[in-house]
Design an enzyme around this catalytic site. Structure first.
Site, PDB file in Angstrom:
ATOM      1  N   TRP A   1      58.790 -14.173  41.715  1.00 22.99           N
ATOM      2  CA  TRP A   1      57.524 -13.622  42.213  1.00 22.99           C
ATOM      3  C   TRP A   1      57.558 -13.249  43.686  1.00 22.99           C
ATOM      4  CZ3 TRP A   1      56.533 -16.754  46.213  1.00 22.99           C
ATOM      5  CH2 TRP A   1      57.029 -18.054  46.148  1.00 22.99           C
ATOM      6  N   ASN A   2      58.584 -13.685  44.426  1.00 24.05           N
ATOM      7  CA  ASN A   2      58.487 -13.502  45.879  1.00 24.05           C
ATOM      8  C   ASN A   2      58.755 -12.070  46.332  1.00 24.05           C
ATOM      9  OD1 ASN A   2      61.172 -13.810  45.312  1.00 24.05           O
ATOM     10  ND2 ASN A   2      61.625 -15.142  47.045  1.00 24.05           N
TER      11      ASN A   2
ATOM     12  N   GLU B   1      71.222 -14.856  41.396  1.00 22.50           N
ATOM     13  CA  GLU B   1      70.815 -14.905  42.806  1.00 22.50           C
ATOM     14  C   GLU B   1      69.865 -16.084  42.909  1.00 22.50           C
ATOM     15  OE1 GLU B   1      71.848 -12.943  45.171  1.00 22.50           O
ATOM     16  OE2 GLU B   1      72.609 -11.143  44.151  1.00 22.50           O
TER      17      GLU B   1
END
Ligand code: NAD
Length: 479
Positions: A151-152, A251
Site C-alpha cells: 500500500w505504500n 522486494e
C-alpha cells in the site's frame, strides 16, 4: 473532506467485474469511505489466470514494437489523468498530494522506459567448437506473472513490475494491497483506454489476500511471482513457489543506515536525510531507519536536523502545504509508539512530542530520538513511521560493521565529501542500493532491490526486464 465515493470493479479478461462481497476503502486522514471495490475470491483468481494464459498466446507473439507502442500509449493516458490519479491516491493512502503527483510521475517513468527497452531484448550467437554448428541464445517471456503489491506506493509498485513484464511479452494477474486498490484500478482503466488487449492485465481486489494469492501459487500456469511487501509474507510466498518451481522476485523490508561522515556537507546531509526519512511519513522500504552521525559533528547536525523536523507540517494530504500525512492505520501508529517508548526506556533523548496532531485520522508528529543505541527496537526493525533515531559513531570501519549487522540489505546512504570514503562505504556496505550524497536514488533505468533478507531480483533498468525473460539455448547442427 473525501471527494466523491468511487465504485469500481475488478478487471478480468477485459471486463469490469463485481463480486458477492465488497469492501470500503478508507481515507486514513479522515476515516471516511473513499471507495468501494469487490472482494475477489479463489474463483476470480482462477478466472484471472484463465484470461492471462489465453492472452499470453497472442501477446507473447506480438512484436516488441507493438508492445512498446502499447506501453507508450498507456504512459500518455496516465499523464493526461495524472492529477486525478494522485488525488485518489492521497485519499486512500494519505501521502501529501505533491508526493502523490511525484509518485504517479515516477510510476509512469517505468512505462516510458520499458516502452523503449522492449525493443532491446537481444539474443546472442556463441562461437561453436564444431564448424557445422551454430549456437544461439534466445530470450523468451516467462509466461503468466502474478504481481502482489503493498500500500505504500500504490502506483509505482505496480508499474515497476507490470511495465517490464509486458515489455518482455508476459501477461499479468495483479493483487493490489487492500488499503489501496483504487489507484491500481485507475491504472488499469488507463490501460484499457490505451487499448490493452483483453486478458493481458487482470486485477483482483480482495479482502482475502491469502485465498487469492494461494490460488495463483498453486496454479502451474503462473510461471513467476513478483512480490513487494513484508519479509514474512515474502518468505511464505517463496516457500509456496517451490511446489511448482516458479521464478520468484521479492522486494522486502529494509533497515536503511544513513551515515553522515565527519567531512559531510551538513546542509546537504540534513536535506538528504529529511527526504529519505520523512517521505511518505517514513513509510518507505528504503527510508533512513538508523542515522549514524560522526561524533565530531553531532551537535551541529542535531541542531539543524531537529529544527528541520520541527518545521514539518502534519495534516491531511489534500491540504496545501502538508508535508507529513497520516500513517496507514492504527497498527502503524502503535508500532511507532512502541519504538519510541522502548528507546526512551533504554536511555534515548527525545526531541519534540509525538502527540497526535488530530483526534481523527492516524496522525503522528515526526520525532527525533538521539543517543540511540543498537539494542533499541528502532535500530533493529523497520519503524515504518516518522521516528528518526540518531546514533553516534567514531570510526568508519566500526560504523560499517554496525550498519551491516542486520539480516536486511536494501538501501544505505552515506554523506561524505571524500572520494576515498565514498568508495570505502559503497564497497563495504552489504546493501543492494547505496546513495552517496543522494537521499533519493531510485530511478526507472537503474536496478532496485535488496541483498540478504531484503529480497531477490531487481526492478528497473535492463536488470528488471531480465526477471521476466527465459534464456533458451538453441544448438543448430547444419551438417
Ligand atoms: P504485506 O506483506 O502485509 O502486504 C503486501 C502484499 O501482500 C499486500 O498486497 C497484501 O495483501 C499481500 N499479502 C498479505 N498477506 C498475504 C498472504 N498471507 N499471502 C499472500 N499475500 C499476502 O506488507 P505491507 O504492510 O503491505 O507493506 C509494507 C512492507 O512492504 C514493508 O515491510 C516494506 O518495507 C515493504 N516494501 C518493500 C519495498 C521494496 O521495494 N523492497 C517497497 C515497498 C514496501
Amino acid at each position: 473532506m473525501t471527494e466523491q465515493l468511487l465504485e469500481k470493479g475488478m478487471l478480468l479478461n477485459g471486463q469490469w467485474v463485481q463480486a458477492e462481497e465488497s469492501f470500503f476503502v478508507k481515507n486514513p486522514a479522515t476515516w471516511e469511505n473513499v471507495g468501494v471495490v469487490p472482494s475477489g475470491t479463489a474463483a476470480h483468481a482462477k478466472q484471472a489466470v484463465d484470461a492471462a494464459a489465453s492472452a499470453f498466446v497472442t501477446w507473447s507473439k506480438a512484436t516488441a514494437y507493438e508492445r512498446a507502442a502499447f506501453l507508450e500509449r498507456w504512459f500518455h493516458v496516465i499523464e493526461s489523468r495524472l492529477e486525478e490519479i494522485a488525488r485518489v491516491m492521497t485519499q486512500e493512502q494519505g501521502k501529501p498530494l505533491t508526493e502523490a503527483i511525484g509518485e504517479v510521475r515516477y510510476a509512469n517513468s517505468f512505462l516510458k522506459w520499458y516502452a523503449e527497452e522492449a525493443k532491446r531484448v537481444y539474443g546472442e550467437i556463441i562461437p561453436a567448437s564444431v564448424g557445422s554448428k551454430r549456437l544461439l541464445v534466445q530470450k523468451q517471456p516467462v509466461g503468466v506473472v502474478a504481481a502482489v503489491t503493498p500500500w505504500n506506493f500504490p502506483a509505482a509498485m505496480i508499474t515497476r513490475k507490470v511495465a517490464p513484464a509486458l515489455a518482455a511479452g508476459c501477461t499479468v494477474v495483479i493483487k493490489p494491497a487492500e488499503h489501496t486498490p483504487l489507484t491500481a484500478l485507475l491504472l488499469a482503466e488507463c490501460a484499457q483506454e490505451a487499448g490493452i488487449p483483453e486478458g493481458v492485465i487482470n486485477i483482483v481486489t480482495t479482502l482475502h489476500p491469502a485465498e487469492v494469492v494461494d490460488t495463483w501459487m498453486e496454479d502451474s500456469r503462473v510461471k513467476k511471482i513478483t512480490f513487494t511487501g513484508s519479509t514474512p509474507v515474502g518468505k511464505l510466498l517463496m516457500r509456496k513457489a517451490a511446489d511448482t518451481v516458479k521464478k520468484v522476485s521479492l522486494e522486502l523490508g529494509g533497515l536503511a543506515p544513513f551515515i553522515i561522515a565527519e567531512d559531510a556537507n551538513l546542509d546537504e546531509a540534513v536535506q538528504g536525510v529529511m527526504q529519505s526519512k520523512f517521505r511518505n511519513a517514513g513509510q518507505t522500504c528504503v527510508c533512513a531507519n538508523r542515522i549514524y552521525v560522526h561524533e565530531n559533528i553531532k551537535d551541529e547536525f542535531l541542531e539543524a536536523f531537529t529544527q528541520a523536523v520541527a518545521d514539518l507540517r502534519v495534516g491531511n494530504g489534500l491540504d496545501e502545504g502538508t508535508e507529513i500525512g497520516p500513517l496507514i492505520n492504527e497498527a502503524a501508529v502503535q508500532k511507532v509508539k512502541r519504538h519510541l517508548e522502548d528507546a526512551q526506556a533504554k536511555g534515548a533523548a527525545v526531541h519534540g512530542e509525538a502527540v497526535l496532531a488530530s483526534s481523527v485520522g492516524h496522525f503522528m508528529k515526526p520525532i527525533v530520538v538521539s543517543n540511540a543505541t543498537d539494542d533499541m527496537l528502532c535500530m533493529q526493525e523497520e519503524t515504518f513511521g516518522p521516528l528518526a533515531p540518531v546514533s553516534i559513531y567514531t570510526d568508519d570501519a566500526e560504523v560499517v560493521q554496525r550498519a551491516n549487522n542486520t539480516p536486511f540489505g536494501l538501501a544505505a546512504y552515506v554523506y561524505t565529501q571524500s572520494l576515498q570514503k565514498a568508495f570505502f562505504f559503497s564497497e563495504n556496505l552489504e546493501y543492494g542500493i547505496v546513495g552517496v550524497n543522494d537521499g533519493l536514488p531510485s530511478v526507472a533505468q537503474a536496478p532496485f532491490g535488496g541483498m540478504k533478507e531484503s529480497g531477490l531480483g531487481r526492478e528497473g533498468g535492463h536488470h528488471g526486464l531480465e526477471e521476466f525473460l527465459e534464456t533458451k539455448y538453441v544448438s543448430l547442427n547444419l551438417k
